[in-house]
Design a protein around this motif. Sequence first.
Motif, PDB file in Angstrom:
ATOM      1  N   MET A 153      60.788  21.772  22.455  1.00 16.51           N
ATOM      2  CA  MET A 153      61.829  21.010  23.295  1.00 16.51           C
ATOM      3  C   MET A 153      61.109  20.077  24.365  1.00 16.51           C
ATOM      4  O   MET A 153      60.278  20.224  24.921  1.00 16.51           O
ATOM      5  CB  MET A 153      62.658  22.109  24.218  1.00 16.51           C
ATOM      6  CG  MET A 153      63.757  21.342  24.962  1.00 16.51           C
ATOM      7  SD  MET A 153      64.559  22.435  26.161  1.00 16.51           S
ATOM      8  CE  MET A 153      65.218  23.824  25.462  1.00 16.51           C
ATOM      9  N   THR A 154      61.673  18.891  24.123  1.00 18.39           N
ATOM     10  CA  THR A 154      61.238  17.855  24.902  1.00 18.39           C
ATOM     11  C   THR A 154      61.543  17.610  26.364  1.00 18.39           C
ATOM     12  O   THR A 154      62.839  18.572  26.503  1.00 18.39           O
ATOM     13  CB  THR A 154      61.397  16.448  24.156  1.00 18.39           C
ATOM     14  OG1 THR A 154      62.860  16.032  24.408  1.00 18.39           O
ATOM     15  CG2 THR A 154      60.917  16.327  22.800  1.00 18.39           C
ATOM     16  N   PHE A 155      61.208  16.851  27.205  1.00 18.80           N
ATOM     17  CA  PHE A 155      61.775  16.758  28.500  1.00 18.80           C
ATOM     18  C   PHE A 155      63.253  16.302  28.686  1.00 18.80           C
ATOM     19  O   PHE A 155      63.935  16.812  29.331  1.00 18.80           O
ATOM     20  CB  PHE A 155      60.809  16.057  29.411  1.00 18.80           C
ATOM     21  CG  PHE A 155      61.210  15.746  30.625  1.00 18.80           C
ATOM     22  CD1 PHE A 155      61.099  16.698  31.846  1.00 18.80           C
ATOM     23  CD2 PHE A 155      61.826  14.608  30.951  1.00 18.80           C
ATOM     24  CE1 PHE A 155      61.783  16.507  33.064  1.00 18.80           C
ATOM     25  CE2 PHE A 155      62.644  14.216  32.313  1.00 18.80           C
ATOM     26  CZ  PHE A 155      62.236  15.248  33.444  1.00 18.80           C
ATOM     27  N   LEU A 156      63.528  15.426  27.862  1.00 17.74           N
ATOM     28  CA  LEU A 156      64.950  15.014  27.668  1.00 17.74           C
ATOM     29  C   LEU A 156      65.822  16.013  27.275  1.00 17.74           C
ATOM     30  O   LEU A 156      66.947  16.186  27.770  1.00 17.74           O
ATOM     31  CB  LEU A 156      64.706  13.715  26.822  1.00 17.74           C
ATOM     32  CG  LEU A 156      66.491  13.066  26.733  1.00 17.74           C
ATOM     33  CD1 LEU A 156      66.662  12.422  28.005  1.00 17.74           C
ATOM     34  CD2 LEU A 156      66.229  12.010  25.579  1.00 17.74           C
ATOM     35  N   ASP A 157      65.519  16.675  26.379  1.00 12.11           N
ATOM     36  CA  ASP A 157      66.458  17.824  25.635  1.00 12.11           C
ATOM     37  C   ASP A 157      66.648  18.883  26.884  1.00 12.11           C
ATOM     38  O   ASP A 157      67.614  19.296  27.098  1.00 12.11           O
ATOM     39  CB  ASP A 157      65.802  18.582  24.591  1.00 12.11           C
ATOM     40  CG  ASP A 157      65.764  17.676  23.463  1.00 12.11           C
ATOM     41  OD1 ASP A 157      66.361  16.605  23.134  1.00 12.11           O
ATOM     42  OD2 ASP A 157      64.990  17.902  22.444  1.00 12.11           O
ATOM     43  N   GLY A 158      65.508  19.090  27.812  1.00 10.03           N
ATOM     44  CA  GLY A 158      65.935  20.081  28.714  1.00 10.03           C
ATOM     45  C   GLY A 158      66.624  19.570  29.822  1.00 10.03           C
ATOM     46  O   GLY A 158      67.499  20.218  30.520  1.00 10.03           O
ATOM     47  N   ALA A 159      66.167  18.444  30.319  1.00 15.91           N
ATOM     48  CA  ALA A 159      67.234  17.606  30.952  1.00 15.91           C
ATOM     49  C   ALA A 159      68.383  17.587  30.848  1.00 15.91           C
ATOM     50  O   ALA A 159      69.550  17.727  31.704  1.00 15.91           O
ATOM     51  CB  ALA A 159      66.597  16.093  31.656  1.00 15.91           C
ATOM     52  N   LEU A 160      68.917  17.175  29.523  1.00 17.26           N
ATOM     53  CA  LEU A 160      70.257  17.337  29.211  1.00 17.26           C
ATOM     54  C   LEU A 160      71.043  18.443  29.231  1.00 17.26           C
ATOM     55  O   LEU A 160      72.160  18.736  29.360  1.00 17.26           O
ATOM     56  CB  LEU A 160      70.227  16.308  27.627  1.00 17.26           C
ATOM     57  CG  LEU A 160      70.045  15.149  27.680  1.00 17.26           C
ATOM     58  CD1 LEU A 160      69.874  14.452  26.129  1.00 17.26           C
ATOM     59  CD2 LEU A 160      71.393  14.371  28.509  1.00 17.26           C
ATOM     60  N   LEU A 161      70.133  19.742  28.680  1.00 15.69           N
ATOM     61  CA  LEU A 161      70.788  20.849  28.913  1.00 15.69           C
ATOM     62  C   LEU A 161      71.031  21.125  30.271  1.00 15.69           C
ATOM     63  O   LEU A 161      72.167  21.756  30.421  1.00 15.69           O
ATOM     64  CB  LEU A 161      69.804  22.032  27.976  1.00 15.69           C
ATOM     65  CG  LEU A 161      70.275  23.480  28.273  1.00 15.69           C
ATOM     66  CD1 LEU A 161      71.271  23.440  27.234  1.00 15.69           C
ATOM     67  CD2 LEU A 161      69.107  24.299  27.886  1.00 15.69           C
ATOM     68  N   ILE A 162      70.158  21.046  31.344  1.00 14.96           N
ATOM     69  CA  ILE A 162      70.499  21.509  32.545  1.00 14.96           C
ATOM     70  C   ILE A 162      71.623  20.508  33.059  1.00 14.96           C
ATOM     71  O   ILE A 162      72.720  20.919  33.732  1.00 14.96           O
ATOM     72  CB  ILE A 162      69.391  21.182  33.323  1.00 14.96           C
ATOM     73  CG1 ILE A 162      68.261  22.170  33.137  1.00 14.96           C
ATOM     74  CG2 ILE A 162      69.703  21.245  34.858  1.00 14.96           C
ATOM     75  CD1 ILE A 162      66.827  21.891  33.651  1.00 14.96           C
ATOM     76  N   CYS A 163      71.756  19.177  32.821  1.00 11.68           N
ATOM     77  CA  CYS A 163      72.866  18.478  33.059  1.00 11.68           C
ATOM     78  C   CYS A 163      74.115  18.867  32.659  1.00 11.68           C
ATOM     79  O   CYS A 163      75.267  18.907  33.260  1.00 11.68           O
ATOM     80  CB  CYS A 163      72.573  17.007  32.771  1.00 11.68           C
ATOM     81  SG  CYS A 163      73.921  15.648  33.345  1.00 11.68           S
ATOM     82  N   SER A 164      74.127  19.228  31.346  1.00 12.93           N
ATOM     83  CA  SER A 164      75.286  19.805  30.488  1.00 12.93           C
ATOM     84  C   SER A 164      75.939  21.021  31.340  1.00 12.93           C
ATOM     85  O   SER A 164      77.167  21.127  31.439  1.00 12.93           O
ATOM     86  CB  SER A 164      75.099  20.083  29.220  1.00 12.93           C
ATOM     87  OG  SER A 164      74.764  18.672  28.560  1.00 12.93           O
ATOM     88  N   ILE A 165      75.000  22.032  31.661  1.00 10.14           N
ATOM     89  CA  ILE A 165      75.499  23.254  32.299  1.00 10.14           C
ATOM     90  C   ILE A 165      76.041  22.846  33.640  1.00 10.14           C
ATOM     91  O   ILE A 165      77.178  23.340  34.206  1.00 10.14           O
ATOM     92  CB  ILE A 165      74.038  24.145  32.460  1.00 10.14           C
ATOM     93  CG1 ILE A 165      74.059  24.672  31.205  1.00 10.14           C
ATOM     94  CG2 ILE A 165      74.593  25.350  33.567  1.00 10.14           C
ATOM     95  CD1 ILE A 165      72.577  25.630  30.755  1.00 10.14           C
ATOM     96  N   LEU A 166      75.593  22.050  34.509  1.00 12.67           N
ATOM     97  CA  LEU A 166      75.825  21.711  35.899  1.00 12.67           C
ATOM     98  C   LEU A 166      77.225  20.825  35.729  1.00 12.67           C
ATOM     99  O   LEU A 166      78.145  21.077  36.484  1.00 12.67           O
ATOM    100  CB  LEU A 166      74.679  20.689  36.435  1.00 12.67           C
ATOM    101  CG  LEU A 166      73.629  21.542  36.925  1.00 12.67           C
ATOM    102  CD1 LEU A 166      72.666  20.544  37.815  1.00 12.67           C
ATOM    103  CD2 LEU A 166      73.919  22.691  37.925  1.00 12.67           C
ATOM    104  N   LEU A 167      77.301  20.156  34.789  1.00  9.15           N
ATOM    105  CA  LEU A 167      78.574  19.412  34.650  1.00  9.15           C
ATOM    106  C   LEU A 167      79.847  20.285  34.060  1.00  9.15           C
ATOM    107  O   LEU A 167      80.907  20.302  34.653  1.00  9.15           O
ATOM    108  CB  LEU A 167      78.381  18.168  33.457  1.00  9.15           C
ATOM    109  CG  LEU A 167      77.771  17.085  33.906  1.00  9.15           C
ATOM    110  CD1 LEU A 167      77.577  16.051  32.973  1.00  9.15           C
ATOM    111  CD2 LEU A 167      78.472  16.136  35.230  1.00  9.15           C
ATOM    112  N   ALA A 168      79.360  21.332  33.328  1.00  3.21           N
ATOM    113  CA  ALA A 168      80.463  22.303  32.951  1.00  3.21           C
ATOM    114  C   ALA A 168      80.822  23.141  34.074  1.00  3.21           C
ATOM    115  O   ALA A 168      81.979  23.420  34.331  1.00  3.21           O
ATOM    116  CB  ALA A 168      79.828  23.293  31.831  1.00  3.21           C
TER     117      ALA A 168
END
Length: 90
Positions: free
Chosen positions: A1-16
């Motif tokens: 998992m790259t840094f961008l994938d991790g950041a997008l996962l965290i961002c998606s969880i927070l947006l949800a």
Amino acid sequence: MTFLDGALLICSILLALAAFGAVIRMIKGPALLDRVLAADVLLVVLASALIAKMVASRSTDHLALVVAITLIGFVGSVTVARFVQDRRRP
């Protein structure tokens, strides 16, 4: 998992979580202004999710949609604020 994938996962969880909280506030209220503010937050969350999708796909396909959503949110908030202000005048 790259840094961008991790950041997008965290961002998606927070947006949800933010969307869930906004929907709960729209349902419970208690006042009209609370519901309007929650709808505005929901529009911001939607625009943020589209921006995150654009970052993930490295394209600007949805930029016009993001601008339209933010304009609708702004105009709606100003309209409701003016409506409430006119109702409070004696």
